[in-house]
Write an enzyme that holds these catalytic residues in place. Structure first.
Site, mmCIF file in Angstrom:
data_model
loop_
_atom_site.group_PDB
_atom_site.id
_atom_site.type_symbol
_atom_site.label_atom_id
_atom_site.label_comp_id
_atom_site.label_asym_id
_atom_site.label_seq_id
_atom_site.Cartn_x
_atom_site.Cartn_y
_atom_site.Cartn_z
ATOM 1 N N ASP A 26 8.796 59.958 -28.399
ATOM 2 C CA ASP A 26 9.235 59.629 -26.980
ATOM 3 C C ASP A 26 10.230 58.520 -27.059
ATOM 4 O OD1 ASP A 26 9.125 59.639 -24.377
ATOM 5 O OD2 ASP A 26 7.318 58.746 -24.058
ATOM 6 N N HIS A 43 19.050 60.715 -27.667
ATOM 7 C CA HIS A 43 18.557 62.068 -28.218
ATOM 8 C C HIS A 43 19.584 62.105 -29.608
ATOM 9 C CE1 HIS A 43 16.227 62.920 -24.558
ATOM 10 N NE2 HIS A 43 17.078 63.283 -23.907
ATOM 11 N N LEU A 137 7.066 71.252 -47.701
ATOM 12 C CA LEU A 137 6.645 70.934 -46.487
ATOM 13 C C LEU A 137 6.908 72.087 -45.278
ATOM 14 C CD1 LEU A 137 5.900 68.525 -44.370
ATOM 15 C CD2 LEU A 137 8.488 68.201 -43.926
HETATM 16 C C1 FPP Z 1 11.766 62.000 -25.494
HETATM 17 O O1 FPP Z 1 12.706 61.184 -25.047
HETATM 18 C C2 FPP Z 1 12.349 63.129 -26.439
HETATM 19 C C3 FPP Z 1 12.700 64.383 -26.004
HETATM 20 C C4 FPP Z 1 12.567 64.926 -24.617
HETATM 21 C C5 FPP Z 1 13.085 65.130 -27.103
HETATM 22 C C6 FPP Z 1 12.992 64.996 -28.300
HETATM 23 C C7 FPP Z 1 14.417 65.267 -29.051
HETATM 24 C C8 FPP Z 1 14.905 64.655 -29.930
HETATM 25 C C9 FPP Z 1 14.316 63.673 -30.859
HETATM 26 C C10 FPP Z 1 16.400 64.807 -30.372
HETATM 27 C C11 FPP Z 1 16.554 66.380 -30.869
HETATM 28 C C12 FPP Z 1 15.936 66.827 -31.610
HETATM 29 C C13 FPP Z 1 16.063 67.686 -32.629
HETATM 30 C C14 FPP Z 1 15.124 68.353 -33.621
HETATM 31 C C15 FPP Z 1 17.386 68.008 -33.123
HETATM 32 P P1 FPP Z 1 12.798 60.896 -23.538
HETATM 33 O O2 FPP Z 1 14.187 61.222 -23.273
HETATM 34 O O3 FPP Z 1 11.613 61.343 -22.637
HETATM 35 O O4 FPP Z 1 12.552 59.111 -23.282
HETATM 36 P P2 FPP Z 1 12.304 58.322 -22.340
HETATM 37 O O5 FPP Z 1 10.994 58.775 -22.092
HETATM 38 O O6 FPP Z 1 12.580 57.191 -22.578
HETATM 39 O O7 FPP Z 1 13.141 58.832 -21.236
#
Ligand code: FPP
Length: 250
Positions: A26, A43, A137
């Site tokens: 997150d 992201h 893994l």
């Molecule tokens: C939360 O950050 C994260 C996500 C919604 C998606 C996770 C995605 C990645 C780590 C990148 C892509 C993954 C791969 C495997 C290529 P948020 O946008 O909710 O953050 P915020 O709460 O600060 O808005």
């Protein structure tokens, strides 16, 4: 590197290492906003953290890493952000194939995968297929995933078997539900890590985390580093897990 190799330089006895680590990644959006950048750049930077953390888990001989990459609730985000996440995922799936093979990683995905765009599913299937005989893994991405949906989907399949007469209602127990989850072979996570400080579970692996140890850091996912993973592992190694019972000496 297999589980028989002792974890290098961490000072944790092998029996105190978690076998299965799950992560709620997150804070990508907040990380970007704090820098005056667009959310999607968070992201993109977060996907680099995925690579570093995966590599380190493989190096440490951890058996399973399960990452929350796209939740069923994430469909509510603006279309442009969803499209970017899907594009990033495809890029990741293609670019990481070499890394996955070089690190002997078995790649899998859980979730309502049929909801994903067909081209993402094709890339997913190819990566799963290509890495299926690897022995290191097991890296699982939770995609279009919701914990309640997973339990509901399992309940539906169990109900179908009851209707077909393959299963008797009185034989349905916890094991039956587990056998019908998206990945029936997945052991419960020992350690659940969450970045960006929120103290909630956000519909992640609801069935499987019943007794998982929770570790939360304030650090946003793009800033999460191998040192934070180590901190979580050291903290986990110090905990006494009782699974609702008592310690041996009590
Ligand atoms: C939360 O950050 C994260 C996500 C919604 C998606 C996770 C995605 C990645 C780590 C990148 C892509 C993954 C791969 C495997 C290529 P948020 O946008 O909710 O953050 P915020 O709460 O600060 O808005």
């Amino acid at each position: 590197m297999g589980p028989e190799t002792p974890p290098p330089d961490l000072g944790i006895p092998p029996e105190r290492m978690p076998r299965h680590v799950a992560i709620i990644m997150d804070g990508n959006g907040r990380w970007a906003r704090r820098r005056g950048l667009r959310r999607v750049l968070g992201h993109r930077t977060g996907s680099r953290t995925v690579r570093a953390v995966t590599r380190e888990c493989a190096r440490l001989g951890i058996e399973r890493l399960t990452l929350y990459a796209f939740s069923s609730e994430n469909w509510k985000r603006p279309k442009a952000e969803i499209d970017y996440l899907m594009k990033l995922l495809r890029e990741y799936l293609v670019k990481e194939r070499r890394e996955i093979m070089e690190n002997n990683i078995r790649f899998r995905a859980i979730g309502r995968l049929s909801e994903l765009p067909p081209e993402v599913r094709e890339d997913l299937d190819r990566t799963v297929e290509m890495s299926r005989d690897n022995t290191g893994l097991i890296l699982t991405l939770a995609l279009a995933y919701g914990g309640r949906a997973e339990i509901a989907d399992a309940a539906r399949r169990v109900a179908e078997k009851v209707r077909e007469g393959v299963l008797l209602p009185e034989d349905v127990d916890e094991e039956t539900i587990r056998e019908h989850l998206y990945d029936p072979e997945m052991p419960d996570p020992d350690l659940l890590i969450r970045s960006a400080g929120e103290m909630r579970v956000s519909n992640y692996l609801l069935w499987q985390i019943a007794y998982s140890e929770f570790w939360v850091t304030e650090v946003f996912w793009p800033d999460f580093g191998v040192e934070h993973l180590h901190e979580a592992l050291r903290d986990y190694a110090r905990r006494e897990r009782r699974f609702g019972g008592l310690k041996e000496e009590e």
